[in-house]
Design a protein around this motif. Structure first.
Motif, PDB file in Angstrom:
ATOM      1  N   ASP A 126       0.837  -1.196   0.000  1.00 51.61           N
ATOM      2  CA  ASP A 126       0.000   0.000   0.000  1.00 51.61           C
ATOM      3  C   ASP A 126       0.877   1.254   0.000  1.00 51.61           C
ATOM      4  OD1 ASP A 126      -1.544   2.270   1.503  1.00 51.61           O
ATOM      5  OD2 ASP A 126      -3.087   0.878   0.829  1.00 51.61           O
ATOM      6  N   PHE A 127       0.639   2.129  -0.964  1.00 49.29           N
ATOM      7  CA  PHE A 127       1.483   3.305  -1.161  1.00 49.29           C
ATOM      8  C   PHE A 127       1.504   4.194   0.078  1.00 49.29           C
ATOM      9  CE2 PHE A 127       2.428   7.625  -2.432  1.00 49.29           C
ATOM     10  CZ  PHE A 127       3.455   7.497  -3.345  1.00 49.29           C
ATOM     11  N   PHE A 128       0.333   4.409   0.674  1.00 50.72           N
ATOM     12  CA  PHE A 128       0.221   5.360   1.771  1.00 50.72           C
ATOM     13  C   PHE A 128       0.470   4.718   3.141  1.00 50.72           C
ATOM     14  CE2 PHE A 128      -2.378   7.110  -1.672  1.00 50.72           C
ATOM     15  CZ  PHE A 128      -1.836   8.379  -1.773  1.00 50.72           C
ATOM     16  N   ALA A 129       0.090   3.456   3.305  1.00 51.65           N
ATOM     17  CA  ALA A 129       0.181   2.819   4.615  1.00 51.65           C
ATOM     18  C   ALA A 129       1.541   2.194   4.889  1.00 51.65           C
ATOM     19  CB  ALA A 129      -0.910   1.756   4.763  1.00 51.65           C
ATOM     20  N   SER A 130       2.264   1.792   3.841  1.00 55.92           N
ATOM     21  CA  SER A 130       3.547   1.119   4.040  1.00 55.92           C
ATOM     22  C   SER A 130       4.663   2.145   4.194  1.00 55.92           C
ATOM     23  CB  SER A 130       3.855   0.206   2.847  1.00 55.92           C
ATOM     24  OG  SER A 130       4.194   0.979   1.707  1.00 55.92           O
ATOM     25  N   ASP A 131       5.831   1.660   4.625  1.00 56.87           N
ATOM     26  CA  ASP A 131       7.009   2.529   4.724  1.00 56.87           C
ATOM     27  C   ASP A 131       8.023   2.168   3.638  1.00 56.87           C
ATOM     28  OD1 ASP A 131       7.809   0.066   5.634  1.00 56.87           O
ATOM     29  OD2 ASP A 131       8.919   0.830   7.356  1.00 56.87           O
ATOM     30  N   TRP A 132       7.502   1.751   2.477  1.00 58.82           N
ATOM     31  CA  TRP A 132       8.387   1.336   1.383  1.00 58.82           C
ATOM     32  C   TRP A 132       9.279   2.489   0.938  1.00 58.82           C
ATOM     33  CZ3 TRP A 132       9.898   1.525  -3.766  1.00 58.82           C
ATOM     34  CH2 TRP A 132      10.443   0.352  -4.285  1.00 58.82           C
ATOM     35  N   ILE A 133       8.721   3.704   0.888  1.00 58.48           N
ATOM     36  CA  ILE A 133       9.511   4.889   0.534  1.00 58.48           C
ATOM     37  C   ILE A 133      10.239   5.349   1.793  1.00 58.48           C
ATOM     38  CG2 ILE A 133       9.439   7.273  -0.276  1.00 58.48           C
ATOM     39  CD1 ILE A 133       6.903   6.574  -1.817  1.00 58.48           C
ATOM     40  N   LYS A 134      11.553   5.313   1.769  1.00 56.37           N
ATOM     41  CA  LYS A 134      12.343   5.651   2.950  1.00 56.37           C
ATOM     42  C   LYS A 134      12.678   7.135   3.025  1.00 56.37           C
ATOM     43  CE  LYS A 134      12.594   1.329   4.156  1.00 56.37           C
ATOM     44  NZ  LYS A 134      11.798   0.828   5.305  1.00 56.37           N
ATOM     45  N   THR A 135      12.964   7.759   1.899  1.00 55.05           N
ATOM     46  CA  THR A 135      13.359   9.169   1.890  1.00 55.05           C
ATOM     47  C   THR A 135      12.688   9.884   0.723  1.00 55.05           C
ATOM     48  OG1 THR A 135      15.304   8.713   0.503  1.00 55.05           O
ATOM     49  CG2 THR A 135      15.615   8.670   2.895  1.00 55.05           C
ATOM     50  N   GLY A 136      12.697  11.221   0.766  1.00 53.19           N
ATOM     51  CA  GLY A 136      12.177  12.017  -0.335  1.00 53.19           C
ATOM     52  C   GLY A 136      10.664  12.196  -0.263  1.00 53.19           C
ATOM     53  N   ILE A 137      10.126  12.759  -1.329  1.00 60.76           N
ATOM     54  CA  ILE A 137       8.694  13.037  -1.377  1.00 60.76           C
ATOM     55  C   ILE A 137       7.906  11.738  -1.459  1.00 60.76           C
ATOM     56  CG2 ILE A 137       9.052  15.300  -2.441  1.00 60.76           C
ATOM     57  CD1 ILE A 137       8.273  14.062  -5.126  1.00 60.76           C
ATOM     58  N   LYS A 138       6.678  11.767  -0.979  1.00 61.26           N
ATOM     59  CA  LYS A 138       5.835  10.584  -1.004  1.00 61.26           C
ATOM     60  C   LYS A 138       4.512  10.892  -1.698  1.00 61.26           C
ATOM     61  CE  LYS A 138       4.098   6.806   1.874  1.00 61.26           C
ATOM     62  NZ  LYS A 138       4.105   6.167   3.212  1.00 61.26           N
ATOM     63  N   GLU A 139       3.560  11.486  -0.965  1.00 56.71           N
ATOM     64  CA  GLU A 139       2.260  11.797  -1.545  1.00 56.71           C
ATOM     65  C   GLU A 139       2.408  12.692  -2.768  1.00 56.71           C
ATOM     66  OE1 GLU A 139      -2.093  13.403   0.033  1.00 56.71           O
ATOM     67  OE2 GLU A 139      -0.247  14.197   0.926  1.00 56.71           O
ATOM     68  N   GLU A 140       3.427  13.561  -2.748  1.00 55.22           N
ATOM     69  CA  GLU A 140       3.644  14.485  -3.873  1.00 55.22           C
ATOM     70  C   GLU A 140       3.940  13.762  -5.175  1.00 55.22           C
ATOM     71  OE1 GLU A 140       4.792  16.577  -0.051  1.00 55.22           O
ATOM     72  OE2 GLU A 140       5.061  14.596  -0.964  1.00 55.22           O
ATOM     73  N   ARG A 141       4.409  12.517  -5.088  1.00 53.03           N
ATOM     74  CA  ARG A 141       4.638  11.741  -6.311  1.00 53.03           C
ATOM     75  C   ARG A 141       3.351  11.623  -7.138  1.00 53.03           C
ATOM     76  NH1 ARG A 141       8.172   6.257  -5.629  1.00 53.03           N
ATOM     77  NH2 ARG A 141       9.902   7.009  -4.344  1.00 53.03           N
ATOM     78  N   LEU A 142       2.206  11.572  -6.439  1.00 51.09           N
ATOM     79  CA  LEU A 142       0.930  11.269  -7.093  1.00 51.09           C
ATOM     80  C   LEU A 142       0.057  12.497  -7.314  1.00 51.09           C
ATOM     81  CD1 LEU A 142      -0.042   8.088  -5.020  1.00 51.09           C
ATOM     82  CD2 LEU A 142       1.216   8.149  -7.171  1.00 51.09           C
ATOM     83  N   ILE A 143      -0.072  13.336  -6.291  1.00 51.80           N
ATOM     84  CA  ILE A 143      -1.097  14.393  -6.356  1.00 51.80           C
ATOM     85  C   ILE A 143      -0.666  15.574  -7.205  1.00 51.80           C
ATOM     86  CG2 ILE A 143      -2.016  13.712  -4.120  1.00 51.80           C
ATOM     87  CD1 ILE A 143      -0.636  16.181  -2.922  1.00 51.80           C
ATOM     88  N   TYR A 144       0.633  15.672  -7.521  1.00 56.39           N
ATOM     89  CA  TYR A 144       1.090  16.740  -8.405  1.00 56.39           C
ATOM     90  C   TYR A 144       1.584  16.154  -9.717  1.00 56.39           C
ATOM     91  CZ  TYR A 144       0.898  19.578  -4.176  1.00 56.39           C
ATOM     92  OH  TYR A 144       0.468  20.219  -3.042  1.00 56.39           O
ATOM     93  N   ARG A 145       1.552  16.950 -10.750  1.00 56.51           N
ATOM     94  CA  ARG A 145       2.018  16.533 -12.070  1.00 56.51           C
ATOM     95  C   ARG A 145       3.497  16.849 -12.201  1.00 56.51           C
ATOM     96  NH1 ARG A 145      -2.899  18.554 -11.841  1.00 56.51           N
ATOM     97  NH2 ARG A 145      -4.641  17.511 -12.905  1.00 56.51           N
ATOM     98  N   HIS A 146       4.221  15.920 -12.781  1.00 56.27           N
ATOM     99  CA  HIS A 146       5.680  16.070 -12.872  1.00 56.27           C
ATOM    100  C   HIS A 146       6.109  16.075 -14.336  1.00 56.27           C
ATOM    101  CE1 HIS A 146       6.158  15.462  -8.514  1.00 56.27           C
ATOM    102  NE2 HIS A 146       5.159  14.606  -8.635  1.00 56.27           N
ATOM    103  N   TRP A 147       6.616  17.234 -14.775  1.00 54.12           N
ATOM    104  CA  TRP A 147       7.091  17.383 -16.155  1.00 54.12           C
ATOM    105  C   TRP A 147       8.612  17.503 -16.224  1.00 54.12           C
ATOM    106  CZ3 TRP A 147       3.056  20.702 -14.334  1.00 54.12           C
ATOM    107  CH2 TRP A 147       1.777  20.348 -14.781  1.00 54.12           C
TER     108      TRP A 147
END
Length: 525
Positions: A126-147
């Motif tokens: 689960d993207f939000f519930a797990s601690d798979w992402i250790k450092t850096g941005i998390k929710e921002e990966r999804l809710i913002y657009r990245h160009w």
């Protein structure tokens, strides 16, 4: 029988890619190769020309310029997958690889492994519930657009997030999807791959969403597979053995890692050094071999953590400051026995109880099963004992109505020793120096989970010097601490030589000390 279509994403080492393709297809499998459009055109032409007559090799209709963290990596994967699905109708499984991957099992073993269970292998947490992402941005990966790519255009990458935040441009995740995350190295069944491709064709909204997410190769397939496939048919793991350092960099394998790699519970390993020519040659020959028996021990991750931590404990970082509790008492005497061979220290404690009647406790802060009286719950767990260690010792002295208490402690717990020596109580330390044979150290490695019965002898041979040094290092740390009233008994010493230090440590006469030191089974393994 399983037939594997490998999906190979690569951007360098054309000779290695050619060898990989020839090796994998020689065993009856297939491969679809996407070679990064940013790489040299002549390298790609050489790969395609060399493999053009191999019917088990296919290339996507077009090449994509790939960038780390970008949608282009997923796009390249989808192009290669579509080419493989169309070109290889007999393929039963589709396995993601990079140019740095090599097989660590035979094709015979891999096919039997995949035939065993009707499941997909893909990490999906689960993207939000797990601690798979250790450092850096998390929710921002999804809710913002990245160009913009964070690696090449860092200022624009973070500025665009800030602008979208200020303008309230955060978007919602597709309502019917539970976003998942995991390693991009998966192995999926044909029906799953076909379902994913059909989903991509009928859900342009999902495709638009992932096109502007950050690092979508860690979320795209992981989310869609979990959306389409029943949970019972998913194994949340990768079949590719890979490890990362504390800094998020992949661990690289070299020529002397051959036996270690073969003993892991995986089919491939990443990443193999370009310079590891011997290792690549041996693993390449392995894939097409038959009748090979693998001894799976799976200790790779534990070994890596153990070896890394040897350079960290008490060296790279300062020792932890333990909380200070009230004094044990000036009138009390603590006698700490430290020995790496726990059974030796326990036998000594048992003989002290029998000969002197003095209260003696085994590994108070190391073994939860150490017998203790009921002290109101403070003794119930190792965590509580350690946190309230001074209060625990006071309560034990009160319970037995004594001003003298002996207990055992592992040599690694030098922070606990330092804390007790800083107390107002009289504290003595007896270090028991034992001899360690290779057989004993091998048994120790197995007992603490660094190895198993299946660990190859070659791996154990390389591990033994580190374990032996670790034991020596713990003894050196104790000596360097400069504890007062530090006494030593030695397995190599005579009964008479051990009697003196033991008598001073326990504060007893030489006759009683000699009786304890003469225990004939004291040092028996």
């Amino acid at each position: 029988m399983a037939r594997i279509a490998y999906i190979l994403l690569s951007h360098k080492d054309p000779d290695g890619i050619i060898a990989q393709a020839e090796r994998l297809t020689q065993a009856g499998d297939y491969i679809a190769i996407h070679y990064d459009a940013r790489s040299k055109r002549e390298d790609f032409d050489r790969i395609r020309e060399t493999l053009k007559d191999n019917p088990s090799v296919v290339f996507p209709a077009r090449r994509v310029k790939c960038g780390w963290g970008e949608w282009s990596l997923v796009e390249a994967t989808l192009l290669a997958v579509r080419a493989a699905v169309e070109a290889f109708p007999r393929a039963t499984h589709f396995y993601m690889l990079s140019g740095d991957c090599m097989p660590i099992k035979t094709a015979e073993f891999a096919h039997a492994f995949l035939d065993r269970d009707e499941v997909d292998y893909i990490e999906s947490f689960d993207f939000f519930a797990s601690d798979w992402i250790k450092t850096g941005i998390k929710e921002e990966r999804l809710i913002y657009r990245h160009w913009f790519n964070e690696r090449g255009r860092k200022w624009l990458f973070y500025q665009s997030i800030e602008w979208q935040n200020r303008l309230g441009l955060a978007r919602k995740v597709p309502a019917d999807l539970r976003i998942m995350i995991g390693s991009q190295w998966w192995c999926l069944r044909r029906r799953t791959i076909e379902a994913v491709l059909e989903f991509c064709d009928r859900r342009p909204d999902v495709m638009r969403f992932f096109r502007t997410t950050w690092i979508p190769d860690e979320t795209f397939f992981q989310t869609i597979v979990r959306h389409l496939v029943p949970e019972a048919e998913i194994r949340t793991r990768t079949l590719t053995f890979l490890m990362f350092t504390d800094y998020g960099m992949p661990v690289t394998f070299y020529n002397d890692h051959y036996e270690l790699l073969l003993s892991q519970d995986f089919l491939f390993a990443r990443k193999i050094s370009v310079d590891a020519k011997e290792l690549k040659a041996r693993l390449g020959a392995l894939y097409v071999a038959t009748g090979v028996d693998f001894r799976i021990s799976g200790e790779g991750q534990r070994l890596f953590r153990f070896l890394v931590e040897r350079g960290r404990i008490g060296r790279r970082f300062a020792p932890r400051f333990w909380e200070r509790e009230s004094s044990i008492g000036r009138e009390r005497t603590l006698m700490i026995v430290t020995c790496k061979k726990w059974h030796v220290a326990k036998r000594l404690a048992d003989r002290v109880r029998a000969v002197t009647g003095m209260p003696a406790v085994d590994y108070l802060f190391n073994e939860a099963s150490t017998p203790l009286p009921d002290l109101g719950g403070i003794q119930s767990t190792l965590e509580k004992r350690t946190r309230h260690r001074r209060a625990l010792v006071r309560m034990l002295c009160d319970y037995w109505q004594t001003d003298k208490l002996l207990f055992c402690i592992d040599p690694a717990n030098i922070d606990l020793m330092q804390d007790f020596f800083s107390d107002k109580a009289q504290v003595r330390l007896l270090e028991i120096e034992c001899s360690f044979s290779d057989d004993y150290l091998i048994g120790h490695a197995r007992r603490v989970g660094l190895a198993s019965e299946q660990t190859p002898p070659e791996t154990m041979a390389r591990l033994l010097p580190t374990i032996r040094y670790d034991v020596t290092f713990e003894s050196d740390r104790i000596r360097d601490a400069g504890f007062e009233n530090h006494y030593r008994m030695k397995q190599s010493a005579s009964v008479e030589e051990n009697t003196g230090p033991l008598a001073e440590f326990l504060g007893i006469g030489a006759e009683q000390a000699r009786e304890i030191a003469a225990t004939h089974y004291l040092f028996v393994d």
